[in-house]
Design an enzyme around this catalytic site. Structure first.
Site, PDB file in Angstrom:
ATOM      1  N   SER A 294     -38.681   1.486  31.313  1.00  0.00           N
ATOM      2  CA  SER A 294     -37.643   0.692  30.641  1.00  0.00           C
ATOM      3  C   SER A 294     -36.608   0.139  31.620  1.00  0.00           C
ATOM      4  O   SER A 294     -35.565  -0.331  31.207  1.00  0.00           O
ATOM      5  CB  SER A 294     -36.956   1.537  29.567  1.00  0.00           C
ATOM      6  OG  SER A 294     -36.288   2.625  30.160  1.00  0.00           O
TER       7      SER A 294
ATOM      8  N   LYS B 176     -30.071   5.068  23.273  1.00  0.00           N
ATOM      9  CA  LYS B 176     -29.519   4.213  24.321  1.00  0.00           C
ATOM     10  C   LYS B 176     -28.302   3.427  23.800  1.00  0.00           C
ATOM     11  O   LYS B 176     -27.305   3.260  24.510  1.00  0.00           O
ATOM     12  CB  LYS B 176     -30.598   3.253  24.827  1.00  0.00           C
ATOM     13  CG  LYS B 176     -31.721   3.947  25.596  1.00  0.00           C
ATOM     14  CD  LYS B 176     -32.827   2.975  25.977  1.00  0.00           C
ATOM     15  CE  LYS B 176     -33.912   3.690  26.784  1.00  0.00           C
ATOM     16  NZ  LYS B 176     -35.008   2.791  27.151  1.00  0.00           N
TER      17      LYS B 176
END
Length: 767
Positions: free
Chosen positions: A673, A716
């Site tokens: 990511s 996140k």
């Protein structure tokens, strides 16, 4: 002609004319009769047999009407009884029983034998003689003297009386002989009894031959044991084994065990009965029978069908976790509608401390079911699941069957904890054994090596828990209904602390709510700066520490109430223990804020890129894993291919070294990511354009510059919100995940979906 003689009642003895017999006389009435006979009646007495031997003081109704007039031949005296030899003289009939001054007297009439048809008599005697000759083992029944006398032509009346004395007949049958005066009638009776005895002998011989052919040592033991058992019963010495057997048989009859279990228990019980108590195998068989009978086969609890009550119990125990609660409510609703439903097999996957185990307990409470737990952490032996075979010493059923015995019902909530922590070694793979347990199509016929009989697990509501889905074998994952539990948001943690953790710790430490006042602001301060976790375990321990400090302050310093402040928190707990990633204060060249997903939840991290003169090398530091190293290479190659579009001189790559660093170098980092973050950092570094400080991004990049979706968007986003980030760039394919993000986060942050790196750079770089 009626006569009177002293009367003696005998027990189990009948005397025939011409017979000499020794009888022990001990009753007072009998002793008086013997003395009276010797003194006044030329030692003659009448013997009449009792109908019931147990009667101690008989009267005329307790004795037979026909007896024997006997002569006392010899008397031997002992302390409490006389041993007397009697000789039978004649059959006598009892007319009346007279109470004399010296002893009881019998009024009698002598009855002589009646001779009947002479021809028939001869024929009967011949037939009897022939029967005697054909009988095997005749010497056991008749003495040799009798056979000699018979061959000499013994009188028919004497023959019957002598033959009967040695013949194995019942008391009633002997009395019939005594009462039968017709000689031919007695001969017919004797012939019948001889024929009957011949048949008995034949049957015995046949049985003995069969037994001899089949008998082996174990059957001999069984026969002797049965004999011993009968003797013990007669003596009243019933051993524990017999009581156990009786109790087991009683339980089998009284309870609705399945037929195949009843048959199995009876089979094992017959083996158990044959073995002596001292045998080592009795304990093994008894333990096995106990396991079979103690397992729940039909017992069931009734589910709570009040859906509103179930919902309120789930909400009361846990804040949030909507997906799990919704699935449980669906199960309850469908079960109530259909009245029959296979229990689903749920698997709660999430970081430690988010309430997976306590949620399973809450489900059991909401359904009103029994709760059992089995932890698979460190289990590496297949026998832990399926049990050991009974041939092994110390064999036991597996943990599934043990759990069912503990539950005592066929429909508990069964928690399988730490499903991802199973290991495997040379003893087998327990995860493979779990396939049968956790497969809804197979677990109605679950087979345990120890129990040997199939067991129905289809009514059990299995709830498994795991921290990492990747560690669960794919074949096992396929059989589970996976429900992901993400980490709690700060708002959720404050609510949980306020509603659950603080009241619990106050109670455990003996405090009243008025003695410790904690505001939501202070709870948030504790959550942010003294705990770093996805769940609330560390938060609970921190609140517990504060409660203990409060107790000490109240008792030691004499304070009545304490209001918690940041200053007091620092004094009691020390300096802040957690330093979350913070956003950059100013726009920086070559520094980009990335988003990371860890086992503690989400966090932000800075990715730094720097260029300097060199030979075109790419240097990576910060304990990066293989995936992140590949992402850096892909990002650099993509930039080289599109250098002119980004305002970068293509020739600079030959004379410039590039260094990418991810801070906190001691912490290993990996994951797909960070591609867009590295690309942005490299472009910013090479073309000198700064990156916006209040912006973060996440996503993987391809060589063509496409942005790929990632996981953990909720965590996140929470980390970005906590750090004051205002804008997040997310992959376009992750737009569907925005529904899971709390509303307070969506209100504070702008989410910009991007599908390629050009869009990322347009939004991230300051023009």
């Amino acid at each position: 002609m009626p006569m009177q003689y002293p009367l003696i009642c005998t027990r189990g003895v009948i005397v025939f004319p011409g017979q000499e017999i020794v009888i022990d006389v001990g009753r007072e009435a009998s002793l008086k009769a013997v003395e009276n006979a010797q003194d006044n009646y030329e030692s003659k007495v009448c013997l009449f047999s009792q109908k019931d031997m147990k009667v101690e003081n008989p009267n005329i109704n307790d004795i037979y009407g026909m007896g024997t007039l006997c002569e006392i031949r010899h008397v031997r005296r002992f302390d409490k009884f006389l041993r007397i030899k009697f000789r039978g003289i004649d059959r006598v009939e009892l007319n009346s029983w007279t109470k004399g001054s010296l002893s009881d007297l019998a009024d009698i009439s002598i009855k002589k034998s009646i001779f009947q048809d002479e021809l028939e008599e001869v024929a009967l005697i011949r037939m009897i003689a022939q029967s005697f000759e054909n009988m095997t083992h005749i010497e056991k029944l008749f003495p040799k003297e009798l056979m000699i006398e018979l061959s000499k032509g013994m009188g028919p009346d004497v023959l019957t009386d002598k033959a009967i004395q040695a013949f194995p007949l019942t008391l009633d049958r002997k009395q019939q002989y005594l009462e039968t005066l017709g000689i031919n009638d007695r001969l017919e009776m004797l012939l019948q009894d001889i024929e009957k005895e011949k048949k008995m002998t034949e049957v015995e011989q046949k049985i003995n031959e069969t037994v001899k052919e089949r008998i082996d040592q174990s059957q001999k033991d069984y026969y002797l044991r049965e004999k011993m058992h009968a003797i013990k019963e007669e003596l009243g010495d019933i051993v524990q084994q017999d009581k156990d057997i009786e109790n087991i048989r009683k339980r089998l009859e009284e309870n609705p065990y399945p037929d195949y279990i009843k048959a199995k228990v009876k089979d094992e019980l017959s083996r158990y009965e044959m073995l002596p108590m001292a045998s080592g195998e009795t304990g093994i068989i008894k333990t096995y029978i106990d396991w079979l009978m103690d397992l729940p086969w039909w017992q069931e609890t009734k589910d709570n069908e009040d859906l509103n009550l179930a919902q309120s119990i789930l909400d009361e125990d846990h804040y949030g976790l909507e997906k799990v609660k919704e699935r449980i409510m669906e199960y309850l609703g469908v079960k109530q509608m259909t009245n029959s439903l296979k229990a689903p097999i749920l698997c709660l996957v999430g970081p430690p401390g988010v309430g997976k185990t306590s949620l399973a307990k809450s489900v059991a409470r909401a359904l009103n079911r029994k709760f059992v737990k089995m932890s698979l952490g460190g289990v590496r032996d297949e026998a832990e699941i399926r049990g050991h075979r009974r041939t092994y010493l110390g064999a036991l059923p597996g943990r599934i069957i043990q759990g069912m015995k503990k539950a005592q019902v066929v429909n508990p909530v069964f928690l399988i904890d730490e499903l991802d922590k199973m290991a495997s070694d040379y003893k087998g793979d327990p995860s493979s054994a779990m396939l049968e347990v956790l497969d809804p199509e197979q677990n109605s016929l679950f087979s345990d090596h120890y129990i040997e009989e199939s067991y129905d697990l289809s009514k059990v509501l299995f709830i498994a828990t795991a921290n990492y889905l990747e560690n669960i074998p794919p074949a096992l994952q396929d059989r589970l209904e996976i429900i992901q539990l993400s980490s709690y948001t700060e708002v959720e943690k404050v609510h949980i602390a306020r509603e659950h953790l603080l009241p619990k710790q106050l109670k455990e430490n003996g405090l009243k709510p008025s003695q410790l006042k904690v505001s939501d602001e202070i709870l948030l301060h504790l959550i942010r700066y003294y705990t770093r976790e996805a769940g609330v375990r560390q938060l609970e321990r921190t609140i517990g520490t504060i409660c203990r400090k409060t107790v000490l302050a109240i008792l030691k310093d004499g304070k009545k109430s304490i209001t918690l402040t940041k200053k007091l928190v620092k004094e009691w707990l020390g300096n802040e223990k957690v330093d979350y990633g913070k956003k950059e204060k100013k726009d920086q060249v070559g520094t980009v804020t990335g988003l990371a997903y860890t086992s503690f939840g989400g966090d932000i991290l800075q990715i730094e890129a720097q260029k300097f003169e060199g030979k075109g090398q790419l240097i990576l530091t910060g304990q990066l894993g293989d995936v992140m190293k590949e992402s850096a290479s892909i990002a650099l190659d993509y930039i080289k291919a599109h250098a002119k579009e980004f305002g970068i001189d293509p020739k600079c790559f030959e004379k410039t070294d590039i260094h990418i660093h991810v801070p906190e170098g001691a912490v290993p980092k990996d994951g797909p990511s960070a591609g867009v973050t590295m690309t942005t950092a490299l472009v910013s570094c090479l073309n000198g354009k700064p990156v916006k400080a209040n912006l973060a991004m996440t996503g993987e990049v391809t060589l063509r510059g496409n942005v790929l979706p990632i996981g953990g968007l909720k965590e996140k986003s929470l980390a970005a919100h906590r750090s004051g980030i205002e804008t997040i760039l997310i992959p376009k394919d992750n737009t569907k995940d925005l529904d899971d993000i709390p509303q307070e986060v969506k209100d504070a942050i702008t989410f910009i979906p991007v599908s390629n790196c050009k869009q990322v750079l347009q939004n991230a770089l300051v023009n």
